[in-house]
Design a protein around this motif. Structure first.
Motif, PDB file in Angstrom:
ATOM      1  N   SER A  68       4.617  11.463  86.145  1.00  0.00           N
ATOM      2  CA  SER A  68       5.322  12.099  87.264  1.00  0.00           C
ATOM      3  C   SER A  68       5.212  11.249  88.523  1.00  0.00           C
ATOM      4  N   CYS A  69       4.017  10.725  88.765  1.00  0.00           N
ATOM      5  CA  CYS A  69       3.832   9.872  89.944  1.00  0.00           C
ATOM      6  C   CYS A  69       4.645   8.590  89.829  1.00  0.00           C
ATOM      7  N   LEU A  70       4.679   8.004  88.633  1.00  0.00           N
ATOM      8  CA  LEU A  70       5.410   6.752  88.444  1.00  0.00           C
ATOM      9  C   LEU A  70       6.911   6.944  88.657  1.00  0.00           C
ATOM     10  N   VAL A  71       7.430   8.096  88.253  1.00  0.00           N
ATOM     11  CA  VAL A  71       8.850   8.380  88.475  1.00  0.00           C
ATOM     12  C   VAL A  71       9.168   8.384  89.964  1.00  0.00           C
ATOM     13  N   PHE A  72       8.318   9.026  90.751  1.00  0.00           N
ATOM     14  CA  PHE A  72       8.570   9.082  92.195  1.00  0.00           C
ATOM     15  C   PHE A  72       8.300   7.750  92.883  1.00  0.00           C
ATOM     16  N   PHE A  73       7.523   6.872  92.249  1.00  0.00           N
ATOM     17  CA  PHE A  73       7.384   5.519  92.778  1.00  0.00           C
ATOM     18  C   PHE A  73       8.752   4.841  92.843  1.00  0.00           C
ATOM     19  N   HIS A  74       9.562   5.078  91.809  1.00  0.00           N
ATOM     20  CA  HIS A  74      10.890   4.451  91.774  1.00  0.00           C
ATOM     21  C   HIS A  74      11.871   5.163  92.693  1.00  0.00           C
ATOM     22  N   LEU A  75      11.750   6.490  92.808  1.00  0.00           N
ATOM     23  CA  LEU A  75      12.622   7.203  93.727  1.00  0.00           C
ATOM     24  C   LEU A  75      12.360   6.792  95.164  1.00  0.00           C
ATOM     25  N   LYS A  76      11.130   6.413  95.466  1.00  0.00           N
ATOM     26  CA  LYS A  76      10.772   5.912  96.797  1.00  0.00           C
ATOM     27  C   LYS A  76      10.986   4.403  96.916  1.00  0.00           C
ATOM     28  N   THR A  77      11.560   3.791  95.878  1.00  0.00           N
ATOM     29  CA  THR A  77      11.853   2.347  95.836  1.00  0.00           C
ATOM     30  C   THR A  77      10.618   1.507  96.152  1.00  0.00           C
ATOM     31  N   LEU A  78       9.460   1.933  95.637  1.00  0.00           N
ATOM     32  CA  LEU A  78       8.249   1.149  95.848  1.00  0.00           C
ATOM     33  C   LEU A  78       8.321  -0.198  95.155  1.00  0.00           C
ATOM     34  N   ASP A  79       9.138  -0.292  94.093  1.00  0.00           N
ATOM     35  CA  ASP A  79       9.258  -1.564  93.397  1.00  0.00           C
ATOM     36  C   ASP A  79       9.907  -2.606  94.290  1.00  0.00           C
ATOM     37  N   ARG A  80      10.663  -2.182  95.307  1.00  0.00           N
ATOM     38  CA  ARG A  80      11.227  -3.136  96.249  1.00  0.00           C
ATOM     39  C   ARG A  80      10.310  -3.325  97.460  1.00  0.00           C
ATOM     40  N   LYS A  81       9.637  -2.246  97.876  1.00  0.00           N
ATOM     41  CA  LYS A  81       8.766  -2.319  99.041  1.00  0.00           C
ATOM     42  C   LYS A  81       7.401  -2.926  98.717  1.00  0.00           C
ATOM     43  N   VAL A  82       7.076  -3.028  97.424  1.00  0.00           N
ATOM     44  CA  VAL A  82       5.740  -3.466  97.031  1.00  0.00           C
ATOM     45  C   VAL A  82       5.397  -4.835  97.583  1.00  0.00           C
ATOM     46  N   ALA A  83       6.398  -5.656  97.849  1.00  0.00           N
ATOM     47  CA  ALA A  83       6.119  -7.012  98.314  1.00  0.00           C
ATOM     48  C   ALA A  83       6.484  -7.249  99.763  1.00  0.00           C
ATOM     49  N   SER A  84       6.919  -6.203 100.484  1.00  0.00           N
ATOM     50  CA  SER A  84       7.425  -6.450 101.825  1.00  0.00           C
ATOM     51  C   SER A  84       6.858  -5.521 102.893  1.00  0.00           C
ATOM     52  N   SER A  85       6.539  -4.273 102.553  1.00  0.00           N
ATOM     53  CA  SER A  85       6.063  -3.329 103.552  1.00  0.00           C
ATOM     54  C   SER A  85       4.677  -3.703 104.051  1.00  0.00           C
ATOM     55  N   THR A  86       4.370  -3.233 105.251  1.00  0.00           N
ATOM     56  CA  THR A  86       3.010  -3.370 105.748  1.00  0.00           C
ATOM     57  C   THR A  86       2.086  -2.483 104.922  1.00  0.00           C
ATOM     58  N   VAL A  87       0.792  -2.755 104.987  1.00  0.00           N
ATOM     59  CA  VAL A  87      -0.162  -1.982 104.193  1.00  0.00           C
ATOM     60  C   VAL A  87      -0.110  -0.508 104.583  1.00  0.00           C
ATOM     61  N   ALA A  88      -0.035  -0.226 105.893  1.00  0.00           N
ATOM     62  CA  ALA A  88      -0.003   1.171 106.351  1.00  0.00           C
ATOM     63  C   ALA A  88       1.260   1.885 105.876  1.00  0.00           C
ATOM     64  N   ARG A  89       2.430   1.258 106.055  1.00  0.00           N
ATOM     65  CA  ARG A  89       3.686   1.867 105.634  1.00  0.00           C
ATOM     66  C   ARG A  89       3.723   2.031 104.123  1.00  0.00           C
ATOM     67  N   PHE A  90       3.246   1.022 103.411  1.00  0.00           N
ATOM     68  CA  PHE A  90       3.237   1.085 101.955  1.00  0.00           C
ATOM     69  C   PHE A  90       2.300   2.197 101.481  1.00  0.00           C
ATOM     70  N   GLY A  91       1.157   2.349 102.143  1.00  0.00           N
ATOM     71  CA  GLY A  91       0.227   3.407 101.769  1.00  0.00           C
ATOM     72  C   GLY A  91       0.819   4.790 101.962  1.00  0.00           C
ATOM     73  N   LEU A  92       1.574   4.987 103.054  1.00  0.00           N
ATOM     74  CA  LEU A  92       2.228   6.275 103.290  1.00  0.00           C
ATOM     75  C   LEU A  92       3.271   6.565 102.217  1.00  0.00           C
ATOM     76  N   ASP A  93       4.042   5.549 101.830  1.00  0.00           N
ATOM     77  CA  ASP A  93       5.050   5.746 100.778  1.00  0.00           C
ATOM     78  C   ASP A  93       4.391   6.087  99.446  1.00  0.00           C
ATOM     79  N   VAL A  94       3.282   5.417  99.135  1.00  0.00           N
ATOM     80  CA  VAL A  94       2.564   5.712  97.895  1.00  0.00           C
ATOM     81  C   VAL A  94       2.029   7.142  97.923  1.00  0.00           C
TER      82      VAL A  94
END
Length: 373
Positions: A68-94
């Protein structure tokens, strides 16, 4: 794969190229990160490691929570943000993706109790096991982040893109890709990106040299950001040889829609509206879509009713005015309907200026509205 092309130096392009002299061809080089495959493989390996333990221990809550968590990782486009967001912003998205995943798993356990022994407080793995499962899922993006950033910086994961056009659209698309506010964009500068790596600033180029640049710079995709029909035809003529050799050529609106999941309003042109496939639907597909919309909307309204009530109270306490914002919109076949949504701006925000697009740091947005938007 793009194959080498020769430099065009004959006079066959002079007539076509001369048409662009009034409006010089603007080009923008951009490196687009593509970490999605690595992200998916990491998730598959994680589930493959969890399933045997769940099978032996008869505790399927763990893989359901993780999935369930992995599905929402993709809905939040973490696969695109994983290499570009700041640590704080990325942590909030996760964290947001994990919370949605937890709620989805809880609802699944309630609706389908035969899948598990129950859920909190009757969860067979216990609260500690649930926390461990969520932490395990969170390790995927955080563990991949430094690795993928390194690979993208070394240009080992992505593709070189050339954005071309005779007006401002090429610059606008580049700024959207790079995550730059448009009011701050400056030609010739290179800034941070969102999901990619900008190579250099804007440059002007003669049409006759377009294929030469594509071959020399190792470009694998050209994005046409151009509204004028005649200019689009000339660009197509200039790129036909490279296209036959394997170059990917995309319309800017289609490229933007596939990348961001929404239509790029600024780049819309009549050709896209006339020849697009989005308007062709059978009666069966329309009926099925409408049925799915109604059923899932009703379910989501029931599930999210407590959250909606909290949001409504927060809006009412934060600013004066109604909780819901109502606006007349135009729907299928020109029929109008009233759209209701939570108010995110101050009351009567459009009274003085009329309907306008929201801006970055728009002063009309309320404190609660900024969080909602």
């Amino acid at each position: 794969m793009l194959m080498p092309t020769g430099i065009i130096s004959n006079t066959t392009w002079e007539e076509v190229s001369s048409r662009f002299r009034r409006k010089p061809l603007q080009v923008r080089r951009y490196w687009l990160a593509r970490p999605r495959n690595a992200f998916l493989w990491a998730e598959v390996l994680l589930l493959a490691a969890v399933l045997p333990a769940a099978w032996l221990g008869n505790a399927f809550e763990v893989p359901i929570l993780v999935a369930s968590c992995l599905v929402f990782f993709h809905l939040k486009t973490l696969d695109r943000k994983v290499a570009s967001s700041t640590v704080a912003r990325f942590g909030l998205d996760v964290a947001e993706a994990l919370s949605f995943g937890l709620v989805t798993a809880a609802v699944s356990f309630r609706l389908f109790p035969e899948l598990t022994a129950g859920f909190v407080p009757r969860l067979s793995i216990g609260p500690q096991g649930a926390a461990a499962a969520i932490l395990l899922a969170a390790l995927v993006p955080f563990a991949l982040r430094p690795v993928l950033r390194r690979l993208i910086e070394q240009h080992r994961m992505g593709e070189g893109i050339l954005i071309v056009g005779t007006g401002d659209l090429a610059d606008q698309l580049y700024c959207d890709l790079a995550g730059e506010p448009r009011q701050e964009r400056t030609s010739g500068e290179s800034r941070g990106s969102s999901g990619g790596h900008p190579e250099n600033g804007a440059a002007t180029l003669d049409l006759a040299r377009l294929e030469e640049v594509v071959a020399r710079e190792g470009i694998s995709r050209v994005v046409i950001a151009e509204k004028d029909a005649a200019n689009r035809k000339n660009l197509a003529d200039a790129l036909v040889d490279s296209r036959l050799r394997g170059l990917q050529v995309n319309d800017a609106v289609d490229f933007y829609e596939k990348l961001f999941g929404k239509i790029w309003v600024d780049g819309l042109h009549s050709d896209w509206l006339v020849y697009g496939e989005g308007f062709r639907h059978s009666r069966v597909s329309v009926f099925v879509k409408r049925l799915i919309d109604i059923v899932f909307s009703a379910i989501l309204l029931v599930v999210t009713a407590p959250v909606l009530a909290i949001v409504a109270i927060a809006i009412k306490l934060d600013s004066e005015g109604p909780v819901l914002f109502r606006q007349v919109r135009v729907g299928l076949l020109g029929r109008t309907f009233v759209l209701c949504k939570f108010r995110s701006m101050c009351d009567a925000a459009e009274a003085g200026v009329g309907p306008v697009w929201a801006l970055e740091n728009d002063p009309r947005v309320t404190r609660v509205g900024r969080w909602l938007r």
